[in-house]
Design an enzyme around this catalytic site. Structure first.
Site, PDB file in Angstrom:
ATOM      1  N   GLU A 150       0.810  -1.228   0.000  1.00 31.38           N
ATOM      2  CA  GLU A 150       0.000   0.000   0.000  1.00 31.38           C
ATOM      3  C   GLU A 150       0.847   1.284   0.000  1.00 31.38           C
ATOM      4  O   GLU A 150       0.799   2.087   0.929  1.00 31.38           O
ATOM      5  CB  GLU A 150      -0.963  -0.013   1.183  1.00 31.38           C
ATOM      6  CG  GLU A 150      -1.963  -1.155   1.076  1.00 31.38           C
ATOM      7  CD  GLU A 150      -3.089  -1.098   2.095  1.00 31.38           C
ATOM      8  OE1 GLU A 150      -3.033  -0.270   3.029  1.00 31.38           O
ATOM      9  OE2 GLU A 150      -4.044  -1.886   1.948  1.00 31.38           O
ATOM     10  N   GLU A 248      -5.540  -8.362  -0.332  1.00 34.60           N
ATOM     11  CA  GLU A 248      -6.229  -8.037   0.922  1.00 34.60           C
ATOM     12  C   GLU A 248      -7.685  -7.706   0.622  1.00 34.60           C
ATOM     13  O   GLU A 248      -7.977  -6.954  -0.321  1.00 34.60           O
ATOM     14  CB  GLU A 248      -5.611  -6.846   1.646  1.00 34.60           C
ATOM     15  CG  GLU A 248      -4.348  -7.137   2.431  1.00 34.60           C
ATOM     16  CD  GLU A 248      -3.913  -5.930   3.264  1.00 34.60           C
ATOM     17  OE1 GLU A 248      -4.784  -5.125   3.680  1.00 34.60           O
ATOM     18  OE2 GLU A 248      -2.693  -5.791   3.487  1.00 34.60           O
TER      19      GLU A 248
END
Length: 456
Positions: A150, A248
């Site tokens: 991320e 995720e």
């Protein structure tokens, strides 16, 4: 519902998430992982922080670079020993190689780019050479490597261009050891940067084998019960011919109340697994255990800030665990299902035929996003064009407030922060799936039964 079938691969079992790498050295983490491997069928496990200082992979002492793979080997050895593979996230930056002291989470993963790109490149090459030598080329070529985590959501202190350049150096270093190693990015939150990342790789001849990104249903506002399909369909189009990995996802980043410990999460799982099939090539639930330290290891058995797991810290299965347990038992042929009414938008159903057990398995759920009202619904299921045995029976199990819901029982106990052994035994019992007879009307090649479905 009729007997027309289509293939139904268990794509959601390809991977499951965890916290950070040091936790994988704990005996309880390993025990939890083996449980979800054996009972839920997950084939890979992903976690952050493989190169954090608590793993001791890199130090620079008196100008000398020192690599130590002992802790990483201990983690990978265990994962491989139970028939799984690591889904390798290449993060975070060892402090002695970091360009800044910017850190994230309780375990202080360093988010900065390397101050010496050549040193990082050598490190990645040495890592790749080591794992191939230890586990064998054939084994490691089946692994997956994604670069960082991320970079657009606080886990990387550089810019988008900095990340792209960093990805280039990392992927190129890996491929220099073996061009068949599978590497991808941009590993963004909220399905971002896909177009820009592919453009960068294409224009600069940068290797990329798959697109990796993340999405939670709470990422989009306002949300709806099908938002994951909408977002993933767009991302699939952007990814083009590249495989699309969602490394995720879960039922949402809720903390108060913590829906992930409630039957809500189970209903979400049944909905989204069927909803998005055929879109992502990999879908990795975050996470399998509450042995988890992003905010430090808390002591609250349920509804805690780290409670993303399918198992709580005491290895008590949550409703979400039971959902994946049932999914693991589902067949490999999906049966056509049609709704007789379009008025209700919260009830969903899908079914499979298990060729190995000769079982017809039907999932029925009552789900909407947590902020929308959901009412109890009476549902009639009709089956047609099946050849039922003369002694055929119907059984069912439920996941709701009254069944497979240990968190509610924990509340009824007075919410003990440190449950006794006796209380833990009771909670495990309450978490179990309870099978019961389902009254059904069977007539030749058809059957009908009625269910009352509470919210979630």
């Amino acid at each position: 519902m009729s007997a027309t079938t289509t293939p139904f691969p268990h794509y959601w079992e390809e991977c499951v998430g965890s916290g950070h790498a040091e936790l994988a050295l704990r005996a309880d983490w390993q025990d939890h992982l083996k449980t979800v491997r054996d009972s839920l069928g997950f084939r890979r496990v992903r976690f952050h922080g493989l190169f954090d200082d608590d793993m001791s992979a890199y130090q620079k002492i008196n100008g000398e670079e020192i690599y130590s793979w002992f802790n990483i080997d201990s983690v990978f050895d265990y994962i491989v020993s139970i028939g799984m593979a690591p889904y390798v996230e290449l993060s975070f930056m060892p402090q002695d190689m970091a360009s800044a002291n910017t850190t994230i989470m309780h375990y202080k993963g360093n988010t900065s780019p390397p101050k010496d790109v050549d040193a990082w490149r050598r490190f990645i090459q040495a890592f790749a050479q080591h794992i191939i030598a230890r586990y064998g080329e054939d084994v490691v070529l089946d692994w997956t490597f994604e670069v960082w985590n991320e970079p657009n959501c606080g886990f990387f202190s550089g810019s988008q261009q900095d990340y792209f350049n960093f990805y280039n150096e990392t992927a190129t270093a890996l491929k220099s050891v073996n061009s068949q190693l599978k590497v991808g990015g941009p590993v963004t939150c909220q399905s971002a940067w896909i177009v820009e990342f592919i453009d960068f790789c294409t224009q600069n001849n940068v290797p990329v084998d798959f697109i990796a990104t993340h999405e939670y249903p709470t990422d989009q506002y306002p949300g709806n019960r099908d938002i994951m399909k909408e977002v993933m369909t767009k991302a699939k189009s952007q990814a083009g011919s590249l495989p699309l990995f969602y490394s995720e996802y879960n039922d949402g980043l809720y903390s108060a109340p913590a829906y992930h410990d409630r039957p809500y999460a189970a209903a979400y799982i049944f909905h989204v697994v069927n909803l998005v099939q055929g879109i992502p090539n990999l879908l990795s639930w975050w996470t399998f255990t509450d042995i988890f330290e992003e905010q430090g290891q808390t002591s609250q058995p349920f509804y805690g800030v780290n409670g993303w797991g399918l198992l709580n810290m005491y290895k008590i299965p949550k409703p979400s665990y039971r959902a994946f347990e049932l999914l693991h038992q589902m067949g490999d042929e999906q049966i056509q299902v049609s709704a007789s009414s379009s008025e209700n938008t919260t009830v969903g159903s899908w079914a499979t035929y298990n060729s190995s057990s000769s079982l017809l398995q039907i999932v029925v759920y009552n789900y909407d996003v947590a902020t929308n009202p959901v009412l109890t619904e009476e549902v009639t299921i009709s089956l047609s064009n099946f050849k039922f045995a003369a002694d055929a029976v119907a059984n069912m199990t439920r996941i709701d407030d009254d069944y497979s819901n240990p968190a509610l029982q924990w509340e009824n106990m007075g919410s003990p922060q440190y449950p006794t052994s006796s209380q833990l035994e009771t909670l495990i019992e309450y978490s179990s799936l309870q099978w019961m007879n389902l009254p059904a009307t069977m007539d030749g090649d058809s059957a009908t039964f009625t269910l009352s479905l509470p919210p979630w």
